[in-house]
Design an enzyme around this catalytic site. Structure first.
Site, PDB file in Angstrom:
ATOM      1  N   PRO A  92     -49.935  -2.358 -52.070  1.00 15.49           N
ATOM      2  CA  PRO A  92     -51.136  -1.529 -52.167  1.00 15.49           C
ATOM      3  C   PRO A  92     -51.866  -1.724 -53.493  1.00 15.49           C
ATOM      4  CG  PRO A  92     -49.149  -0.168 -52.229  1.00 15.49           C
ATOM      5  CD  PRO A  92     -48.720  -1.550 -51.936  1.00 15.49           C
ATOM      6  N   ARG A 161     -56.578 -18.698 -38.065  1.00 14.47           N
ATOM      7  CA  ARG A 161     -57.801 -18.983 -37.307  1.00 14.47           C
ATOM      8  C   ARG A 161     -58.740 -19.904 -38.082  1.00 14.47           C
ATOM      9  NH1 ARG A 161     -62.230 -16.043 -38.253  1.00 14.47           N
ATOM     10  NH2 ARG A 161     -62.956 -16.032 -36.086  1.00 14.47           N
TER      11      ARG A 161
HETATM   12  N1  LIG Z   1     -50.883  -5.058 -48.291  1.00 16.70           N
HETATM   13  C1  LIG Z   1     -50.702  -3.914 -48.319  1.00 16.70           C
HETATM   14  C2  LIG Z   1     -50.600  -2.486 -48.300  1.00 16.70           C
HETATM   15  C3  LIG Z   1     -49.514  -1.616 -48.397  1.00 16.70           C
HETATM   16  C4  LIG Z   1     -48.095  -1.900 -48.659  1.00 16.70           C
HETATM   17  C5  LIG Z   1     -47.642  -3.206 -48.771  1.00 16.70           C
HETATM   18  C6  LIG Z   1     -46.312  -3.455 -49.084  1.00 16.70           C
HETATM   19  C7  LIG Z   1     -45.433  -2.384 -49.283  1.00 16.70           C
HETATM   20  C8  LIG Z   1     -44.066  -2.294 -49.636  1.00 16.70           C
HETATM   21  C9  LIG Z   1     -43.732  -0.948 -49.701  1.00 16.70           C
HETATM   22  N2  LIG Z   1     -44.842  -0.232 -49.397  1.00 16.70           N
HETATM   23  C10 LIG Z   1     -44.881   1.226 -49.385  1.00 16.70           C
HETATM   24  C11 LIG Z   1     -45.485   1.713 -50.668  1.00 16.70           C
HETATM   25  C12 LIG Z   1     -45.217   1.102 -51.871  1.00 16.70           C
HETATM   26  C13 LIG Z   1     -45.788   1.664 -53.051  1.00 16.70           C
HETATM   27  C14 LIG Z   1     -46.607   2.743 -52.959  1.00 16.70           C
HETATM   28  N3  LIG Z   1     -46.876   3.270 -51.766  1.00 16.70           N
HETATM   29  C15 LIG Z   1     -46.322   2.762 -50.647  1.00 16.70           C
HETATM   30  C16 LIG Z   1     -45.886  -1.060 -49.156  1.00 16.70           C
HETATM   31  C17 LIG Z   1     -47.215  -0.817 -48.833  1.00 16.70           C
HETATM   32  N4  LIG Z   1     -49.978  -0.348 -48.278  1.00 16.70           N
HETATM   33  N5  LIG Z   1     -51.309  -0.405 -48.098  1.00 16.70           N
HETATM   34  C18 LIG Z   1     -51.726  -1.680 -48.109  1.00 16.70           C
HETATM   35  N6  LIG Z   1     -53.038  -2.105 -47.976  1.00 16.70           N
END
Ligand SMILES: N#Cc1c(-c2ccc3ccn(Cc4cccnc4)c3c2)n[nH]c1N
Length: 250
Positions: A92, A161
């Site tokens: 994120p 794609r």
């Molecule tokens: N690309 C992407 C993402 C993710 C994502 C991606 C990998 C991980 C691994 C662990 N988490 C949970 C987590 C971790 C830390 C804080 N909050 C939530 C993830 C979220 N969330 N939203 C996105 N756009």
């Protein structure tokens, strides 16, 4: 292109066996290998996570299994092409994944995805591998998921794609929303197909006119209308001169 995915949920990547990516794999245009991270967690419980230093909620994925997994994946003797492998870490806190970044990744011949769970991967892992290969920390949007596997599906499809021969109609790329060229920074407008009437709703007359210039202009205007409605931020950053240039291209 070769794609490796290291994950604790290999079954999450089953969708890479169907549709566009599945067909590209069957045609030999894409070599996708999914690995279970727990295969490199050698304690009795195949542990991949532990409590965070400094305290705080949740768990953090440990360096050990990731280091063994990524070292073995990188060392398996695959003859990568000129660009070599890149590590893609969904998070994120990553840089926004965009069509432009999809194009950058599609130009590489080997992508290794490291989708995490819990609160993410110990940051020493990305620091270590950044000394050995390009590391792309990417986010697929401003919302929070429970892990990175969904992002792997999104990024893989957007990249696949763009690979030569994968999308039947090469022109489709040029018409993509966000694609470079005439449609850059514009959302795609409405599309229609048969029947010509449906529940009292017809088709815009211009699309039945056979006048390609008028059709192209109408599509551009509708794309602009939808962009103003749904993504005014894209319109603000667009260069007005570019719209005139697009008009001349129509
Ligand atoms: N690309 C992407 C993402 C993710 C994502 C991606 C990998 C991980 C691994 C662990 N988490 C949970 C987590 C971790 C830390 C804080 N909050 C939530 C993830 C979220 N969330 N939203 C996105 N756009």
């Amino acid at each position: 292109m070769r794609i490796d995915v290291v994950t604790i949920f290999p079954e999450y990547l089953e969708p890479l066996n169907v549709s566009l990516v599945g067909k590209a794999r069957a045609a030999g245009r894409l070599d996708v290998r999914v690995h279970d991270l727990r295969g490199w967690a050698h304690d009795r419980h195949n542990t991949v996570d532990d409590t965070p230093y400094g305290g705080g909620p949740g768990m953090v994925m440990m360096t050990g299994p990731w280091g063994l997994a990524l070292d073995e994946t990188l060392a398996d003797g695959y003859e990568a092409g000129a660009s070599g492998p890149a590590l893609v870490v969904p998070t994120p806190s990553g840089r926004p994944f965009t069509q432009a970044l999809a194009g950058e990744l599609a130009a590489r011949d080997w992508l290794i995805f490291a989708p995490a769970r819990y609160e993410g991967i110990d940051s020493r892992v990305t620091a270590e591998y950044a000394t050995r290969l390009p590391v792309y920390e990417v986010s697929i949007g401003d919302y929070v998921l429970a892990g990175g596997e969904a992002a792997v599906l999104v990024v893989t499809e957007a990249v696949a794609r763009l690979l030569p021969g994968v999308l039947g109609n090469a022109q489709s790329h040029a018409d993509d929303s966000f694609a470079p060229g005439a449609m850059a920074d514009l959302l795609e407008g409405p599309v229609y197909t048969k029947p010509p009437q449906w529940r009292g709703r017809g088709i815009p007359d211009v699309l039945l006119s056979g006048h390609h210039g008028r059709i192209a202009r109408w599509r551009r205007d509708e794309a602009l209308r939808r962009t103003v409605a749904h993504r005014p931020d894209l319109v603000e950053r667009a260069d007005p001169a570019a719209f005139d240039k697009k008009d001349r291209e129509m």
